[in-house]
Design an enzyme around this catalytic site. Structure first.
Site, PDB file in Angstrom:
ATOM      1  N   HIS A 235       0.826  -1.228  -0.051  1.00 50.19           N
ATOM      2  CA  HIS A 235      -0.083  -0.061  -0.055  1.00 50.19           C
ATOM      3  C   HIS A 235       0.968   1.386   0.025  1.00 50.19           C
ATOM      4  O   HIS A 235       0.484   2.464   0.298  1.00 50.19           O
ATOM      5  CB  HIS A 235      -0.962   0.086   1.161  1.00 50.19           C
ATOM      6  CG  HIS A 235      -1.897  -1.064   1.232  1.00 50.19           C
ATOM      7  ND1 HIS A 235      -2.768  -1.482   0.213  1.00 50.19           N
ATOM      8  CD2 HIS A 235      -1.864  -2.231   2.282  1.00 50.19           C
ATOM      9  CE1 HIS A 235      -3.111  -2.465   0.631  1.00 50.19           C
ATOM     10  NE2 HIS A 235      -2.922  -3.131   1.823  1.00 50.19           N
ATOM     11  N   ARG A 292      -1.084  18.401   2.912  1.00 50.87           N
ATOM     12  CA  ARG A 292       0.157  18.808   2.918  1.00 50.87           C
ATOM     13  C   ARG A 292       0.726  18.482   1.489  1.00 50.87           C
ATOM     14  O   ARG A 292       0.131  18.288   0.469  1.00 50.87           O
ATOM     15  CB  ARG A 292       0.728  17.674   3.773  1.00 50.87           C
ATOM     16  CG  ARG A 292       0.558  16.427   3.369  1.00 50.87           C
ATOM     17  CD  ARG A 292       1.136  15.232   4.120  1.00 50.87           C
ATOM     18  NE  ARG A 292       1.014  13.992   4.182  1.00 50.87           N
ATOM     19  CZ  ARG A 292       1.371  13.077   3.179  1.00 50.87           C
ATOM     20  NH1 ARG A 292       1.863  13.551   2.024  1.00 50.87           N
ATOM     21  NH2 ARG A 292       0.786  11.758   3.188  1.00 50.87           N
TER      22      ARG A 292
END
Length: 653
Positions: A235, A292
């Site tokens: 992942h 971010r």
């Protein structure tokens, strides 16, 4: 614009922010742990302050210490980079209270998107498409298990406060759910201090496509096109590219509008990434929003010609966005490869050690290298094992792939295992080269991407054997075992162990035209030309350029099939007494024991989980090598272990 900022991060992203600040004339303050006191970003900053011990909880996650240093150093703003405190609403609020600008979105936006469950409820209200799943507040195991059963397997358990692939598990059947949930919660708590999860239907062969968005305090919001991040392991992203292969203008517009709607729904300001999961038929679903700057932001910079860190600084200083949506265009194709200190052949286990040699490819036209380490630095077990990001650009995808392969081939790394050869196999595999992309690509083509090393080692073995028979002028004459024999041609047998643990014998017999070699009973004729590390192997009528690097008892050989590490077996060396037996299972990497799962003396089947280790906030399960039982555990939960340490004594049935 600010005159001085503090960078509340480390490594590659700290160096990246410093680079833009230097160009803009902004002074930078670095903060560092004890492990990073001599790091590249510390050396590059205008000033540096100590935070605390190596563990992130005692240093980079100490918002109070960071704010105190910001005040004392006179920094006007804090850039959080990615990871650590970059998506921590409490830290952003503390910055505001201290009168220091947080270079990121408002506290409310971070909080809204910080919980994946809450974010999905917001997106549903904003008509952003979602994957079917459970995003509720009830977190007891029974409720979560029942919801997963209702959704239907396979499902994906995800840490609600997560990111970076941590705290995620695919569950294929109801009977596997409880163990996967427990593991996911442990990893989420260790990484984010929050063990809440959500559950989603696991989509088959999806693509992971994200949109870069930017918003300012003047009500403007734009997207800077998409990135395809489908190629992942555990992942976590391995390769990222922009634009996404096969993306139509209409689909780009739809996804861009959805991403901007998501940002507007939470009053977003600054750089953000809206991530979508895309089904084979083109349907896309909101996955999460990262509040971010992303690790993979350079590919967007390469296709737009923009500096996203500069945009962050200008927006945080109150300036409007430099461009409107209509003025943004994309050009060419960019691909980013994350070069890690890890061993792909051992399940991508992170590697630690000193970078005794670090020679990256030449940066220049179409080649960019973002790194936070230099030769002589160490990769430690405390932080992410990234060595560098290699980003290439070309007019089209095929040309970018060719440039990427060439640049990867030029890397020289000694001291730690890397994923460089794996990356080369990956980008040249027909599935990736043909843009047949989805998040399961690596697993589906496992056998092709992890081939046997035997054939690839032949060139390295022959080159190393010839190099060993041609000692350099600097060697001690009394320690050299010459091949000279009275009235006989020089001959010698050398033994090497390859990375897969196999020992190979190379017999070398010199004659006037070179050497006759026998490798594993197969004859060859050849010679090694040149001096130093750059040599040419002439073997069986072929000319093969090789790089030979001597590293203690190892030869590191770079040839046409990549890097090969060979350990020289010295027949005159004294063999130390080894009291270890095959029954001792050792730690594959340094880390912390998270859980002991088996009972001593109780029978277990082959493959049963015995112990869980955590390294760099990722869990690794130690399993039974065969049917049998554990007679003794040498470590308890919570204890630290070194690489190669004996973990337990296993008795085969």
């Amino acid at each position: 614009m600010f005159s001085k900022i503090l960078i509340a991060n480390r490594g590659e992203i700290a160096c990246r922010v410093i680079r833009t600040c230097k160009r803009l004339g902004i002074r930078t303050v670095a903060v560092h742990s004890d492990a990073d006191r001599d790091a590249l970003f510390v050396r590059d900053a205008d000033e540096a302050w100590r935070l605390g011990p190596a563990p992130a909880a005692d240093s980079y996650l100490r918002g109070d210490l960071i704010l105190d240093i910001a005040r004392r150093s006179g920094a006007q703003a804090i850039h959080p980079g990615y990871g650590f405190l970059s998506e921590n609403a409490g830290f952003a609020a503390a910055c505001a209270e201290a009168g220091i600008v947080f270079i990121g979105p408002p506290v409310e936006a971070i909080a809204a998107m910080g919980s994946k469950s809450a974010a999905k409820r917001l997106m549903e209200a904003a008509s952003v498409p979602l994957v079917p799943g459970y995003h509720g507040d009830a977190q007891d195991s029974a409720t979560l298990h029942a919801r997963a059963d209702d959704i239907g397997y396979p499902v994906l358990i995800k840490a609600s406060a997560g990111g970076g692939g941590k705290g995620m598990r695919i569950v294929g059947a109801s009977g596997e759910f409880d163990d996967a949930l427990a593991s996911c919660r442990r990893e989420a708590a260790a990484s984010f201090g929050d063990d809440r999860v959500l559950i989603e239907r696991y989509l088959q062969r999806p693509r992971h496509i994200e949109m870069q968005v930017f918003a300012d305090t003047h009500g403007h919001c734009v997207h800077l096109f998409e990135r395809d991040c489908s190629v992942q392991r555990r992942h976590q992203k391995v390769l990222e590219e922009a634009p996404a292969p096969g993306m139509s203008d209409e689909r780009r517009r739809e996804m861009g509008e959805a991403a901007c709607n998501a940002a507007r729904a939470v009053g977003y300001v600054g750089a953000g990434t809206v991530e979508f999961i895309v089904e084979p038929d083109g349907r896309f679903h909101f996955m999460e929003m990262n509040t971010r700057l992303q690790v993979e932001h350079p590919v967007t910079e390469m296709i737009t010609g923009l500096d996203l860190v500069e945009w962050q600084l200008r927006v945080a200083a109150g300036e409007p966005l430099p461009c409107a949506q209509s003025a943004l265009t994309l050009h060419g194709h960019a691909i980013e490869a994350r070069v890690y200190a890890e061993d792909p052949e051992r399940g991508f286990l992170p590697a630690t050690g000193q970078l005794r040699r670090l020679s990256p490819p030449q940066a220049g036209t179409g080649v960019r290298i973002d790194s936070g380490v230099a030769e002589g630095d160490s990769i430690t077990p405390f932080y992410d094992p990234m060595i560098a990001k290699l980003i290439v650009w070309a007019e089209d995808r095929d040309a970018a792939l060719a440039r990427l392969d060439r640049a990867l081939a030029d890397w020289r790394v000694v001291g730690v295992a890397t994923n460089i050869d794996f990356l080369r196999r990956l980008i040249t595999h027909p599935a990736f080269a043909g843009a047949d992309l989805d998040t399961g690509l690596i697993e589906r083509h496992h056998d092709a991407l992890f081939p046997s090393t035997t054939a690839a080692a032949d060139v390295a073995l022959l080159a190393a054997a010839l190099a060993e028979c041609q000692p350099g002028s600097g060697q001690d004459a009394w320690k050299v075992r010459p091949d000279w024999r009275l009235n006989q041609p020089g001959q010698r047998t050398l033994r090497f162990v390859t990375a897969d643990g196999r020992e190979h014998a190379v017999h070398v017999r010199h004659d006037n035209d070179g050497a006759q070699l026998t490798l594993d009973d197969i004859p060859h004729c050849g010679m090694l030309a040149g001096e130093g590390e750059q040599r040419v192997l002439h073997i069986d009528g072929h000319r093969v350029p090789v790089t030979l690097i001597r590293d203690g008892e190892q030869y590191i050989v770079y040839g046409p099939q990549g890097r090969q590490a060979l350990r020289r077996v010295d027949p005159l060396a004294v063999i130390a007494d080894d009291t270890q037996t095959e029954s001792h299972l050792r730690a594959p990497m340094p880390g912390r024991v998270v859980a002991v799962l088996a009972k001593t003396g109780r029978p277990v089947e082959k493959g049963a989980p015995l112990m869980i280790l955590e390294a760099m906030k990722m869990e690794h399960t130690i399993t039974a090598p065969s049917s049998g039982s554990v007679s003794e555990f040498y470590f308890a939960a919570g204890e630290q272990v070194g690489e190669g340490a004996d973990l337990l004594d296993f008795v085969a049935a």
